[in-house]
Design an enzyme around this catalytic site. Structure first.
Site, PDB file in Angstrom:
ATOM      1  CG  ASN A   1      -0.364  -0.130   2.492  1.00 41.31           C
ATOM      2  OD1 ASN A   1       0.539  -0.940   2.687  1.00 41.31           O
ATOM      3  ND2 ASN A   1      -0.782   0.673   3.431  1.00 41.31           N
TER       4      ASN A   1
ATOM      5  N   GLY B   1       2.950  -5.683   7.145  1.00 47.57           N
ATOM      6  CA  GLY B   1       1.976  -6.401   6.326  1.00 47.57           C
ATOM      7  C   GLY B   1       0.804  -6.845   7.178  1.00 47.57           C
ATOM      8  N   GLY B   2       0.109  -7.854   6.702  1.00 53.96           N
ATOM      9  CA  GLY B   2      -1.099  -8.310   7.377  1.00 53.96           C
ATOM     10  C   GLY B   2      -0.790  -9.256   8.538  1.00 53.96           C
TER      11      GLY B   2
ATOM     12  N   GLY C   1       2.147 -12.128   9.251  1.00 50.15           N
ATOM     13  CA  GLY C   1       2.935 -11.808  10.452  1.00 50.15           C
ATOM     14  C   GLY C   1       2.992 -12.977  11.423  1.00 50.15           C
TER      15      GLY C   1
ATOM     16  CD  GLU D   1       5.521  -0.769  12.673  1.00 46.39           C
ATOM     17  OE1 GLU D   1       4.372  -0.270  12.684  1.00 46.39           O
ATOM     18  OE2 GLU D   1       6.384  -0.488  13.504  1.00 46.39           O
TER      19      GLU D   1
ATOM     20  CB  CYS E   1      -1.682   0.242   8.452  1.00 42.78           C
ATOM     21  SG  CYS E   1      -0.450   1.535   8.478  1.00 42.78           S
TER      22      CYS E   1
HETATM   23  P1  NAP Z   1       0.617  -9.148   3.224  1.00 42.58           P
HETATM   24  O1  NAP Z   1      -0.209  -9.920   2.298  1.00 42.58           O
HETATM   25  O2  NAP Z   1       0.743  -9.591   4.632  1.00 42.58           O
HETATM   26  O3  NAP Z   1       2.053  -9.004   2.536  1.00 42.58           O
HETATM   27  C1  NAP Z   1       3.056  -8.220   3.099  1.00 42.58           C
HETATM   28  C2  NAP Z   1       4.403  -8.735   2.634  1.00 42.58           C
HETATM   29  O4  NAP Z   1       4.635 -10.011   3.221  1.00 42.58           O
HETATM   30  C3  NAP Z   1       4.499  -8.940   1.128  1.00 42.58           C
HETATM   31  O5  NAP Z   1       5.797  -8.620   0.694  1.00 42.58           O
HETATM   32  C4  NAP Z   1       4.237 -10.422   1.000  1.00 42.58           C
HETATM   33  O6  NAP Z   1       4.754 -10.994  -0.177  1.00 42.58           O
HETATM   34  C5  NAP Z   1       4.975 -10.934   2.204  1.00 42.58           C
HETATM   35  N1  NAP Z   1       4.600 -12.276   2.624  1.00 42.58           N
HETATM   36  C6  NAP Z   1       3.423 -12.899   2.509  1.00 42.58           C
HETATM   37  N2  NAP Z   1       3.491 -14.129   3.038  1.00 42.58           N
HETATM   38  C7  NAP Z   1       4.744 -14.290   3.475  1.00 42.58           C
HETATM   39  C8  NAP Z   1       5.450 -15.358   4.107  1.00 42.58           C
HETATM   40  N3  NAP Z   1       4.858 -16.526   4.406  1.00 42.58           N
HETATM   41  N4  NAP Z   1       6.750 -15.184   4.427  1.00 42.58           N
HETATM   42  C9  NAP Z   1       7.362 -14.023   4.143  1.00 42.58           C
HETATM   43  N5  NAP Z   1       6.762 -12.992   3.539  1.00 42.58           N
HETATM   44  C10 NAP Z   1       5.464 -13.109   3.219  1.00 42.58           C
HETATM   45  O7  NAP Z   1       0.099  -7.626   3.294  1.00 42.58           O
HETATM   46  P2  NAP Z   1      -0.334  -6.656   2.124  1.00 42.58           P
HETATM   47  O8  NAP Z   1      -1.658  -7.103   1.605  1.00 42.58           O
HETATM   48  O9  NAP Z   1       0.776  -6.429   1.177  1.00 42.58           O
HETATM   49  O10 NAP Z   1      -0.501  -5.308   2.965  1.00 42.58           O
HETATM   50  C11 NAP Z   1      -1.651  -5.017   3.672  1.00 42.58           C
HETATM   51  C12 NAP Z   1      -1.475  -5.224   5.154  1.00 42.58           C
HETATM   52  O11 NAP Z   1      -0.345  -4.511   5.622  1.00 42.58           O
HETATM   53  C13 NAP Z   1      -2.656  -4.665   5.926  1.00 42.58           C
HETATM   54  O12 NAP Z   1      -3.014  -5.552   6.941  1.00 42.58           O
HETATM   55  C14 NAP Z   1      -2.105  -3.377   6.492  1.00 42.58           C
HETATM   56  O13 NAP Z   1      -2.769  -2.895   7.632  1.00 42.58           O
HETATM   57  C15 NAP Z   1      -0.698  -3.754   6.779  1.00 42.58           C
HETATM   58  N6  NAP Z   1       0.137  -2.556   6.898  1.00 42.58           N
HETATM   59  C16 NAP Z   1       0.629  -2.210   8.126  1.00 42.58           C
HETATM   60  C17 NAP Z   1       1.373  -1.045   8.273  1.00 42.58           C
HETATM   61  C18 NAP Z   1       1.950  -0.631   9.602  1.00 42.58           C
HETATM   62  O14 NAP Z   1       2.889   0.154   9.592  1.00 42.58           O
HETATM   63  N7  NAP Z   1       1.450  -1.122  10.702  1.00 42.58           N
HETATM   64  C19 NAP Z   1       1.610  -0.251   7.162  1.00 42.58           C
HETATM   65  C20 NAP Z   1       1.078  -0.634   5.926  1.00 42.58           C
HETATM   66  C21 NAP Z   1       0.349  -1.795   5.804  1.00 42.58           C
HETATM   67  P3  NAP Z   1       3.803 -11.222  -1.454  1.00 42.58           P
HETATM   68  O15 NAP Z   1       3.401  -9.855  -1.887  1.00 42.58           O
HETATM   69  O16 NAP Z   1       4.697 -11.916  -2.400  1.00 42.58           O
HETATM   70  O17 NAP Z   1       2.654 -12.057  -1.002  1.00 42.58           O
END
Ligand code: NAP
Length: 473
Positions: free
Chosen positions: A149, A225-226, A230, A245, A279
Site C-alpha cells: 500500500n 503487512g497483514g 505476520g 507493523e 493501516c
Molecule cells: P501481506 O499480504 O501480509 O504481505 C506483506 C508482505 O509479506 C508482502 O511482501 C508479502 O509478499 C509478504 N509475505 C506474505 N506471506 C509471506 C510469508 N509466508 N513469508 C514471508 N513474507 C510473506 O500484506 P499486504 O496485503 O501487502 O498489505 C496489507 C497489510 O499490511 C494490511 O493488513 C495493512 O494494515 C498492513 N500494513 C501495516 C502497516 C503498519 O505500519 N502497521 C503499514 C502498511 C500496511 P507477497 O506480496 O509476495 O505475497
C-alpha cells in the site's frame, strides 16, 4: 526490472507481471525468485555486513542524504511508479514520494545520534576498579518485508534505518508493487552504497518467504503487512529479533463540542486515502448522539463529492483497490452487513477494482466490516451516548494502531486519549496522520516494536558493553 543479488542486477527465466490495477495494463515484469535465490541473497548480505559495519557514520549519512537527493530530483518519476503499480492517485503518490525524502533525510540525521552512555560500575560491590560504557552497534543482516500500500515510503522506513545503523539489508517487496522499492534500491546504488550491503529479491512470499524467514543468518526481520503473514513469520523465524507493523481497524470519537466541519472533512480523507488501503485509515466513527445527524449529513455530502477513477488524472480523489478480487471481497462484506441490518448511506457499488467510497450505519457488531480490518474504502458511523460507551466500543476490537478524537474540552480529550488502547492518539485530526520521525506501531494484533527512524534504529542496533578492569586505579 531486475533484482539485485550479490552486487549484480539479475533476471530469471520465470517472471512476474506487474499490472496497473485501474486498467490491467502491463507495466513491467520482475524475476520470480526461488529458494536458491533467497539463499544467495542471504549469503551476499552476510558478506555485505562485513562492509557495512565498517562504513563510517559520515559515509552512511552522506549516502542517505544523496539517496534522498536522487529521489527529490526524480520525484515525478517515483510518483508515477507508485501511482501506476498501486492504488494511489497521482496526488497521493507525490505525497508519498515527498515523505520518502523525509524518511531518508531523517535516517541520515539520526545516524549521527546513535549513542551509548557510560556505566556506573561502582554502583554495586564487585564493580569497583572498573570503568566502561556501552555503544549501540549494528545488529547484522536485516530482512525487510514490505506491503503493497505504500510501496516506496514503507520500504524507505526499513532501508533508511538499516543503512543508518550500519547493517546490511535484504528487501522483499510486495509482489504486486515491487517497482518503487527496486527504484529506491537503484537510487542507493547511484548514491554510492557498496552493492553487497543491499539486496532486493522479488518473488511470492508464499514461495520464498519461508527460506528467507527461517534462515538463521538474518539477525532481524522487519515486517510490515497483514496479521496472517505476520503470525506465520513469527512462528518460523527462530532466534532473531522481530519487528511487526501489522494491520488495524481504527476508531475515531467525535464529541458533541467538536468542530464538525473539520472532523467530517478530515475523517472522509482518512477513510478513503489510498482507497482505504491504509493501516491507519479511519474505519469506525463513534459520534456523540447530540451531533450525530449533522455530522452524518456532512460526512455523506463530502463523500458524495469524491471523484473516483483514473489515478493519473489530477482531479481524481480516489483510485481502485489493488485488484478486483480485493474489491469483490469488500463488496461482499458490505452486502453481508446490509443483509444483517446495516444501511448504506452512500456508495457500495463496484466497477472492476473500483469500489465506491462507502458509508454505512447501523452495522451489527458481529459483521466482518465491523470486526475485521476492511483495508478498503468503507467506513461505519455509530451514535454514542457517553464517553465510557465510546471508549468501550472503540477498544472492543483486537487491533490498536492509531485512534483519534475530536473535542474542544481538554478534560474530555485527556480522558479519551488515555482510555484508548492503541499506539498513538490523534486529537482533532483523523487517525490517518503520521510524521515519519515519530514512534509508530501498535498494540494487540497491530504489532510489536516501533518504527519512526530513531525508534527503528533502537530496534536495528544492540548495545555492546566495553568494561575495563583497572586494578591499579
Ligand atoms: P501481506 O499480504 O501480509 O504481505 C506483506 C508482505 O509479506 C508482502 O511482501 C508479502 O509478499 C509478504 N509475505 C506474505 N506471506 C509471506 C510469508 N509466508 N513469508 C514471508 N513474507 C510473506 O500484506 P499486504 O496485503 O501487502 O498489505 C496489507 C497489510 O499490511 C494490511 O493488513 C495493512 O494494515 C498492513 N500494513 C501495516 C502497516 C503498519 O505500519 N502497521 C503499514 C502498511 C500496511 P507477497 O506480496 O509476495 O505475497
Amino acid at each position: 526490472m531486475k533484482m539485485l543479488l550479490g552486487g549484480q542486477w539479475a533476471d530469471r527465466e520465470k517472471t512476474i507481471e506487474v499490472r496497473d490495477p485501474y486498467d490491467d495494463s502491463l507495466i513491467d515484469t520482475v524475476p520470480r525468485a526461488d529458494a536458491a535465490d533467497a539463499d544467495a541473497a542471504i549469503s551476499a548480505a552476510v558478506k555485505g555486513f562485513e562492509i557495512s559495519r565498517k562504513l563510517s557514520v559520515y559515509d552512511r549519512a552522506q549516502i542517505l542524504f544523496k539517496t534522498a537527493g536522487i529521489v527529490q530530483s526524480r520525484l515525478e518519476e517515483f510518483a508515477l511508479t507508485i501511482a501506476r503499480e498501486g492504488s494511489k492517485t497521482i496526488r497521493e503518490a507525490r505525497k508519498e514520494a515527498r515523505r520518502c525524502i523525509n524518511t531518508l533525510t531523517a535516517s541520515a540525521e539520526e545516524s549521527k545520534r546513535i549513542q551509548g552512555e557510560t556505566i556506573p560500575f561502582g554502583s554495586f560491590p564487585g564493580g569497583e576498579k572498573r570503568r566502561g560504557y556501552y555503544e549501540r552497534v549494528p545488529i547484522g543482516v536485516v530482512l525487510a518485508i514490505t506491503p503493497f500500500n505504500d510501496p516506496l515510503n514503507l520500504v524507505a522506513h526499513k532501508l533508511g534505518p538499516a543503512v543508518a545503523a550500519g547493517n546490511s539489508v535484504i528487501l522483499k517487496p510486495a509482489t504486486v508493487t515491487p517497482l518503487s522499492g527496486i527504484k529506491l534500491v537503484e537510487a542507493f546504488m547511484e548514491a554510492g552504497l557498496p552493492p553487497l550491503v543491499m539486496q532486493v529479491i522479488t518473488g511470492h512470499g508464499g514461495e520464498i518467504g519461508d527460506a528467507l524467514v527461517a534462515d538463521p543468518r538474518p539477525r532481524m526481520i522487519s515486517f510490515t503487512g497483514g496479521v496472517e503473514a505476520g503470525r506465520r513469520i513469527t512462528r518460523i523465524a527462530g532466534l532473531k529479533k522481530i519487528g511487526m507493523e501489522l494491520g488495524s481497524n481504527s476508531p475515531v470519537i467525535v464529541w458533541k463540542d467538536a468542530d464538525l466541519e473539520w472532523a467530517a472533512e478530515t475523517c472522509v480523507s482518512g477513510a478513503f486515502w489510498a482507497a482505504g488501503q491504509n493501516c491507519i485509515g479511519v474505519q469506525r466513527i463513534y459520534v456523540h448522539r447530540d451531533v450525530y445527524e449533522p455530522f452524518r449529513k456532512r460526512f455523506v455530502e463530502i463523500t458524495k463529492g469524491y471523484k473516483i477513477g483514473d489515478k493519473l488524472k489530477e482531479e481524481t480523489d480516489m483510485g481502485p483497490m489493488i485488484n478486483e478480487g480485493e474489491a469483490k471481497r469488500l463488496e461482499g462484506w458490505v452486502r453481508e452487513a446490509e443483509k444483517a441490518g446495516a444501511r448504506v448511506l452512500t456508495g457500495g457499488r463496484r466497477m472492476g477494482a473500483l469500489l465506491e467510497p462507502t458509508v454505512l450505519e447501523n452495522v451489527p457488531r458481529n459483521a466482518k466490516i465491523h470486526v475485521e480490518e476492511v483495508f478498503g474504502p468503507t467506513v461505519n458511523l455509530y451514535p454514542v451516548d457517553d464517553a465510557d460507551q465510546a471508549l468501550a466500543e472503540a477498544n472492543s476490537i483486537d487491533y490498536g494502531l492509531h485512534a483519534a478524537l475530536f473535542t474542544r474540552d481538554v478534560d474530555m480529550a485527556f480522558k479519551l486519549a488515555y482510555g484508548l488502547e492503541c499506539g498513538g492518539v490523534m486529537i482533532n485530526d483523523s487517525t490517518d496522520y503520521r510524521l515519519d520521525s515519530m514512534p509508530f506501531g501498535g498494540i494487540k494484533n497491530s504489532g510489536l516494536g516501533r518504527e519512526g527512524i530513531k525508534f527503528a534504529l533502537q530496534e536495528m542496533t544492540e548495545p555492546k558493553v566495553i568494561c575495563w578492569y583497572l586494578p591499579k586505579s
